[in-house]
Scaffold this active site. Structure first.
Site, PDB file in Angstrom:
ATOM      1  N   ASP A 180       0.940  -1.513  -0.439  1.00  0.00           N
ATOM      2  CA  ASP A 180       0.167  -0.436  -0.024  1.00  0.00           C
ATOM      3  C   ASP A 180       0.780   0.640  -0.282  1.00  0.00           C
ATOM      4  O   ASP A 180       1.792   1.851   1.327  1.00  0.00           O
ATOM      5  CB  ASP A 180      -1.003  -0.454   1.279  1.00  0.00           C
ATOM      6  CG  ASP A 180      -1.697   0.842   0.942  1.00  0.00           C
ATOM      7  OD1 ASP A 180      -2.299   2.051   0.090  1.00  0.00           O
ATOM      8  OD2 ASP A 180      -3.040   0.987   1.786  1.00  0.00           O
ATOM      9  N   LYS A 201      -8.729  -1.086   3.421  1.00  0.00           N
ATOM     10  CA  LYS A 201      -7.653  -0.069   3.040  1.00  0.00           C
ATOM     11  C   LYS A 201      -7.328   0.318   4.791  1.00  0.00           C
ATOM     12  O   LYS A 201      -6.865   0.989   5.304  1.00  0.00           O
ATOM     13  CB  LYS A 201      -8.327   0.974   2.320  1.00  0.00           C
ATOM     14  CG  LYS A 201      -7.563   2.250   2.687  1.00  0.00           C
ATOM     15  CD  LYS A 201      -6.060   2.681   2.223  1.00  0.00           C
ATOM     16  CE  LYS A 201      -6.447   2.419   0.490  1.00  0.00           C
ATOM     17  NZ  LYS A 201      -5.002   3.114   0.466  1.00  0.00           N
ATOM     18  N   LYS A 205      -8.580  14.779  -3.082  1.00  0.00           N
ATOM     19  CA  LYS A 205      -8.714  13.846  -1.892  1.00  0.00           C
ATOM     20  C   LYS A 205      -8.931  14.882  -0.882  1.00  0.00           C
ATOM     21  O   LYS A 205      -7.785  15.942  -0.431  1.00  0.00           O
ATOM     22  CB  LYS A 205      -8.039  12.810  -2.017  1.00  0.00           C
ATOM     23  CG  LYS A 205      -8.042  11.952  -0.744  1.00  0.00           C
ATOM     24  CD  LYS A 205      -7.233  11.146  -0.657  1.00  0.00           C
ATOM     25  CE  LYS A 205      -5.820  10.892  -0.096  1.00  0.00           C
ATOM     26  NZ  LYS A 205      -5.459   9.431  -0.304  1.00  0.00           N
ATOM     27  N   LYS A 209       2.456   1.991   3.272  1.00  0.00           N
ATOM     28  CA  LYS A 209       1.826   2.473   4.856  1.00  0.00           C
ATOM     29  C   LYS A 209       2.042   0.723   5.279  1.00  0.00           C
ATOM     30  O   LYS A 209       2.115   1.039   6.758  1.00  0.00           O
ATOM     31  CB  LYS A 209       0.513   1.982   4.669  1.00  0.00           C
ATOM     32  CG  LYS A 209      -0.175   3.759   3.303  1.00  0.00           C
ATOM     33  CD  LYS A 209      -1.792   3.950   4.282  1.00  0.00           C
ATOM     34  CE  LYS A 209      -2.087   4.389   3.343  1.00  0.00           C
ATOM     35  NZ  LYS A 209      -2.572   4.731   1.711  1.00  0.00           N
TER      36      LYS A 209
END
Length: 362
Positions: free
Chosen positions: A180, A229, A270, A342
């Site tokens: 990620d 996520k 975003k 991540k």
């Protein structure tokens, strides 16, 4: 996937997509780049047409079905064979020294991990051969890449690297890395929480809200994909909390809530809003609120290049300590690339580090 020749920076790009649009059409649909730049790029981008990809509707949101017009058919074994053929075709036609495969596609739901399915390389290969439903597309791509001797990087949060994939990579001596991309809100969080904990300020509540309108946001609007996520975003503070046994003597972690909403109007821009509440001296509290507006794809794209370039560099590095008879390569799990991801994939028994500066130093 990216193919690399011996000369630094000589990179060819190819890949797969369940949408058959050429890259010029996809660029226009995404509306990320300025119109004038799109016009200049169109003659180059329209020549790149994605190869047919693997579409398993159960693993991504139902709202992606409308895009799925460029898909492989047949059993999972047949689809994996086709992916392997595509990698060899790309390498031969472009006269490449090596190919590195990087997953930038939709977030999948988490796959089950269970004995007989995917806990060993043999089980996983048998499951693919038997067309087991619980083998995800990203895992099939990983297996195909490993069998072709290509480094595979997972840029999404799902558990692509089930134990059988890791074992297969180790058996074949191929590199894998994940998971990620870490580009915006999570990168900032890994700095701020590390600072607060290191300063003796105890975060007790972290609430992270996001909304975005690109296709990533659309796919994440489905609960199973959002859960993947949520896991990768929520675990980012664990090592920082565990580093201070005085503040967190009871072992209790901060309340940590992550929310993602799909708002088509904002497109790729975003919005991320975070609230950090911390306990301070004499039962006081400290609240920090942050707002971040970022171009989602433009933050992730440099990470894709960096991951591919660094992975290729790692393929050329050998290490020889004093007293060792010959040089050796890194272990198959390239935890070195965790700085850009991540949810770092690390070898068994290795602590996971998310604090950004500690990550870079390690």
């Amino acid at each position: 996937s990216s193919g690399i020749n011996a000369e630094y920076g000589d990179i060819e790009v190819d890949g797969w997509d369940i949408s058959g649009m050429n890259l010029a059409e996809s660029m226009e649909r995404a509306r990320v780049l300025d119109y004038s730049l799109q016009k200049q790029l169109r003659p180059y981008m329209e020549k790149i047409v994605p190869r047919a990809s693997i579409y398993c509707p159960d693993f991504i949101a139902a709202n992606q079905e409308a895009r799925a017009d460029n898909i492989l058919s047949g059993s999972k074994q047949n689809m994996m064979t086709r992916i392997r053929e595509d990698i060899r075709d790309f390498k031969e036609k472009k006269n490449l020294d090596k190919v590195i495969v990087l997953w930038t596609a939709n977030t999948e739901r988490f796959a089950d991990i269970r004995p007989g399915l995917n806990t060993t390389a043999e089980e996983l290969l048998n499951s693919i051969n038997n067309d087991e439903e619980e083998v995800s597309p990203s895992t099939i791509f990983a297996v195909a890449s490993i069998l072709e001797g290509c480094t595979y990087i997972n840029g999404s949060p799902q558990n692509t690297f089930v134990p059988g994939v890791v074992e297969l990579a180790e058996m074949e001596g191929v590199y894998i890395a994940g998971d990620d991309f870490k580009s915006g809100q999570t990168k900032f969080k890994s700095v701020l929480v590390d600072f607060l904990v290191g300063a003796g300020i105890k975060p007790v509540s972290i609430v992270s809200y996001n909304h975005l309108g690109n296709n990533d946001g659309k796919n994440l609007s489905a609960p199973s994909q959002f859960r993947s996520k949520e896991i990768s975003k929520s675990n980012v503070v664990d090592d920082m909390v565990n580093s201070n046994k005085i503040l967190y003597a009871d072992g209790k972690k901060p309340d940590h809530c992550v929310v993602i909403k799909y708002v088509p109007y904002v497109q790729d821009s975003k919005r991320a809003m975070d609230e950090y509440i911390s306990e301070i001296f004499m039962n006081g509290s400290n609240t920090i609120v942050c707002h971040n507006t970022c171009e989602d794809s433009l933050l992730a794209s440099p990470l894709i290049l960096d991951l591919v370039i660094l992975a290729e560099l790692c393929e050329r590095i050998t290490i020889q300590l004093d007293g060792e008879p010959q040089p050796r390569r890194f272990t198959s799990i390239l935890s070195l690339l965790s700085y850009l991801l991540k949810a770092p994939l690390v070898p068994a028994g290795t602590p996971v580090i998310n604090a950004l500066f500690k990550q870079r130093a390690s």
